[in-house]
Design a protein around this motif. Structure first.
Motif, PDB file in Angstrom:
ATOM      1  N   LEU B 118       5.156   4.686  -5.596  1.00  0.00           N
ATOM      2  CA  LEU B 118       5.903   3.770  -4.147  1.00  0.00           C
ATOM      3  C   LEU B 118       7.016   3.272  -3.956  1.00  0.00           C
ATOM      4  O   LEU B 118       8.140   4.414  -3.709  1.00  0.00           O
ATOM      5  CB  LEU B 118       4.800   3.637  -3.070  1.00  0.00           C
ATOM      6  N   PHE B 119       7.216   2.501  -5.673  1.00  0.00           N
ATOM      7  CA  PHE B 119       8.583   2.037  -5.707  1.00  0.00           C
ATOM      8  C   PHE B 119      10.033   3.210  -6.320  1.00  0.00           C
ATOM      9  O   PHE B 119      10.403   2.557  -5.278  1.00  0.00           O
ATOM     10  CB  PHE B 119       8.301   0.428  -6.377  1.00  0.00           C
ATOM     11  N   ASN B 120       9.005   3.941  -7.134  1.00  0.00           N
ATOM     12  CA  ASN B 120       9.958   4.577  -7.166  1.00  0.00           C
ATOM     13  C   ASN B 120      10.672   5.230  -6.380  1.00  0.00           C
ATOM     14  O   ASN B 120      11.540   6.458  -6.696  1.00  0.00           O
ATOM     15  CB  ASN B 120       9.201   5.080  -8.334  1.00  0.00           C
ATOM     16  N   THR B 121       9.825   5.673  -5.611  1.00  0.00           N
ATOM     17  CA  THR B 121      10.651   6.581  -4.003  1.00  0.00           C
ATOM     18  C   THR B 121      12.085   5.908  -3.707  1.00  0.00           C
ATOM     19  O   THR B 121      12.868   6.410  -3.325  1.00  0.00           O
ATOM     20  CB  THR B 121       9.315   6.958  -2.887  1.00  0.00           C
ATOM     21  N   GLY B 122      12.412   5.136  -3.884  1.00  0.00           N
ATOM     22  CA  GLY B 122      13.458   4.229  -3.759  1.00  0.00           C
ATOM     23  C   GLY B 122      13.068   3.807  -2.225  1.00  0.00           C
ATOM     24  O   GLY B 122      14.156   2.835  -1.708  1.00  0.00           O
ATOM     25  N   ILE B 123      12.275   4.350  -1.560  1.00  0.00           N
ATOM     26  CA  ILE B 123      12.513   3.677  -0.339  1.00  0.00           C
ATOM     27  C   ILE B 123      11.065   2.611   0.401  1.00  0.00           C
ATOM     28  O   ILE B 123      10.922   2.858   1.412  1.00  0.00           O
ATOM     29  CB  ILE B 123      12.493   4.821   1.303  1.00  0.00           C
ATOM     30  N   PHE B 124       9.991   2.000  -0.675  1.00  0.00           N
ATOM     31  CA  PHE B 124       9.571   1.128  -0.641  1.00  0.00           C
ATOM     32  C   PHE B 124       9.548  -0.374  -1.266  1.00  0.00           C
ATOM     33  O   PHE B 124      10.047   0.203  -2.458  1.00  0.00           O
ATOM     34  CB  PHE B 124       7.860   1.747  -0.288  1.00  0.00           C
ATOM     35  N   ARG B 125       9.226  -0.811  -0.612  1.00  0.00           N
ATOM     36  CA  ARG B 125       9.667  -2.169  -1.431  1.00  0.00           C
ATOM     37  C   ARG B 125       8.473  -3.656  -1.196  1.00  0.00           C
ATOM     38  O   ARG B 125       7.695  -3.411   0.164  1.00  0.00           O
ATOM     39  CB  ARG B 125      10.994  -3.019  -1.032  1.00  0.00           C
TER      40      ARG B 125
END
Lengths: 271, 293
Positions: B118-125
């Protein structure tokens, strides 16, 4: 000596990459091919003769070279470029900093004069200054990332639309005589000031020597390309390889899927 | 439409004077200059208004009622929010968003999905320092969720579990402590620190039941009980549970992390050296004992 120069090359990973070779018969393959917009086209010219030879047509990506001409965004970019390195050293003294003025100048009552506590009060001649400039005042700020990207695309688009952008195959001149390049620029109706852009900061020897004494012919690598310099010069000359690199860099940012990383708040690196 | 306007504007520019440093301007009204008071207004109010506590900054403290028994002391205390600042938070992610991420190729469903994915999608942190302990999957878009995934989250409701299992997927609730989460938020940055991957801690007392409960698909639960509860849930919501064993992606769907493991394929105690592209594993017996316990 040359070794020293090469080790300090900045941003020149591009030297090792292969770029589309210029073949007029072969259409250029655009990165992120545009779905609805038609690519722009420009002639590829030569620099090795004074008379212009059209070597072929080059396709230019419409998202970079036919973006909407946002004068306001360009203005913001220019303002930022002028401001961010500027530190203002204008300085005035407030009443406590002006020499003297500790003693009450005259008694509070009995003289028929207005009440005063210090001869350096801002009401007095030679007194402190209120709301004056205080030194040093840094004017550093960071323009949002995508405003900077848009500034570049807008400026490139305007330059192309106004026929102030020309693409050449390379920057090789036959001689290092300044007269040759002056003649060339004059005969092709390029504006008095010209900015030549190539991918790396080591340019061919002849153009470097020829433009060395002419203050309004300047050379710039792609990593230094900026809105201010493009507008300062009347004409912008890009090599075909520079077009490739500029498009690659700008399209990467326009199509990146993690814009959070670049559009978050700017932090000064303290280390 | 916008392309058309752009074309018009660029066409117009062909017949206009050259755009240069001298003829730029900002959009009208974009920038309003702030001015200090000038002349006789130089020593005025400085934006603080007229007289009194607002000008002198001697505000009364919040809730003080000039001698009355204040409102906030009038009633006995009811500690609804006791320890609120210490509670674990699980920022939400809806099934609809997850489906969108899958549809837009931000997530590869042929691999197990965990927080790092999820973090690697770049839009969830998330930020572990603010007591955020992972992600909760919410049921918005449960009826349009069509992906078959092996997903590991920190919290999810029964409907979400049903929505994923109905499509033949697998969901696990897993607990990560703050140090593990900090490593997962940006694995590259963590590996550049050159420290060994820490062992994941067991859940704290108040949630250990949740994470070992087969009903909530806890990662510490007995797998056989979990498969029974999968069947029970399918009966409750009335769908046919696809058989995992017959699935072509069976290997991927049954892949789970060890309770001590943080990253898939990497064990605690290993050091990932990104510069030399090697993985260093502990050789010392004591270290091995520590990381395997």
């Amino acid at each position: 000596m040359l070794k020293n120069i090469f080790t300090t090359l900045r941003n020149c990973q591009c030297l090792s990459k292969s770029y589309s070779t210029l073949n007029p018969l072969e259409p250029r393959k655009l990165l992120f091919p545009p779905k609805y917009l038609k690519p722009r086209q420009a002639w590829v010219e030569n620099l090795d003769t004074i008379d212009e030879k059209k070597l072929g047509l080059i396709d230019l990506h419409p998202e970079v070279f036919a973006d909407s001409p946002r004068i306001d965004v360009i203005h913001q970019n220019v303002r930022w470029q002028r401001m961010y390195g500027n530190v203002c050293y204008a300085h005035t003294k407030v009443r406590s900093e002006v020499r003297g003025g500790g003693k009450k100048p005259f008694p509070q009552k009995g003289l028929g004069r207005s009440r005063h506590g210090s001869i350096r009060s801002p009401l007095w001649k030679g007194g402190g200054v209120i709301h004056g400039p205080r030194s040093p005042t840094p004017h550093f700020y960071m323009l949002p990332f995508y405003t900077r990207v848009m500034g570049l695309t807008s400026t490139l688009s305007i330059k192309l639309a106004q026929d102030d952008l020309h693409v050449v195959n390379n920057l090789d001149l036959p001689s290092d005589d300044p007269k040759f390049i002056e003649e060339l620029v004059k005969s092709r109706n390029w504006g008095p000031s010209v900015l030549f852009v190539d991918i790396s900061d080591i340019m061919p020897r002849n153009i470097t020597a020829a433009s060395d004494t002419i203050k309004h012919f300047n050379l710039m690598p792609v990593y230094g390309l900026n809105v201010y310099s493009m507008l300062k010069h009347d004409t912008l000359i890009l090599t075909a390889r520079a077009v490739d690199l500029i498009e690659e860099k700008l399209l990467t940012h326009l199509h990146r899927n993690n814009p959070l990383d670049v559009s978050s708040k700017f932090k000064v690196n303290h280390t | 439409m916008s392309g058309n306007i752009t074309e018009k504007a660029l066409g117009l520019l062909r017949s206009l004077p050259r755009v240069c440093l001298a003829n730029l301007r900002d959009a009208p009204g974009a920038r309003k200059q702030k001015r200090r008071g000038r002349g006789q207004h130089g020593g005025d109010k400085h934006g603080a208004g007229n007289k009194g506590s607002l000008q002198r900054q001697n505000y009364t403290r919040v809730g003080y009622e000039t001698g009355n028994n204040p409102f906030y002391l009038r009633f006995p205390m009811e500690p609804y929010y006791k320890g609120q600042h210490m509670r674990r938070q699980y920022p939400p992610l809806s099934l609809l968003t997850l489906q969108t991420m899958i549809d837009t190729n931000r997530i590869d469903t042929t691999k197990p999905i965990d927080l790092v994915t999820l973090f690697n999608t770049g839009i969830f942190r998330i930020s572990p320092a603010e007591h955020q302990f992972g992600v909760q999957l919410t049921d918005e878009g449960a009826d349009v969720f069509k992906a078959k995934v092996n997903v590991e989250v920190q919290w999810a409701s029964e409907i979400v579990i049903a929505a994923i299992e109905r499509m033949g997927g697998v969901i696990t609730m897993a607990y990560y402590d703050q140090h593990s989460l900090q490593a997962m938020v940006n694995p590259e940055k963590f590996f550049y620190r050159g420290i060994p991957i820490p062992p994941r801690k067991i859940p704290p007392q108040d949630v250990i039941e949740y994470y070992s409960d087969p009903v909530s698909r806890g990662y510490l639960a007995d797998p056989e009980k979990v498969s029974y509860e999968r069947f029970v849930l399918s009966q409750k919501y009335g769908y046919v549970l696809p058989n995992l064993e017959e699935d072509e992606n069976y290997e991927m769907l049954v892949e789970r992390k060890d309770p001590r493991q943080i990253f898939y394929g990497l064990n605690p105690g290993w050091v990932v050296n990104l510069r030399d592209k090697v993985i260093l594993k502990p050789q010392d017996e004591e270290l091995q004992k520590y990381y395997n316990s």
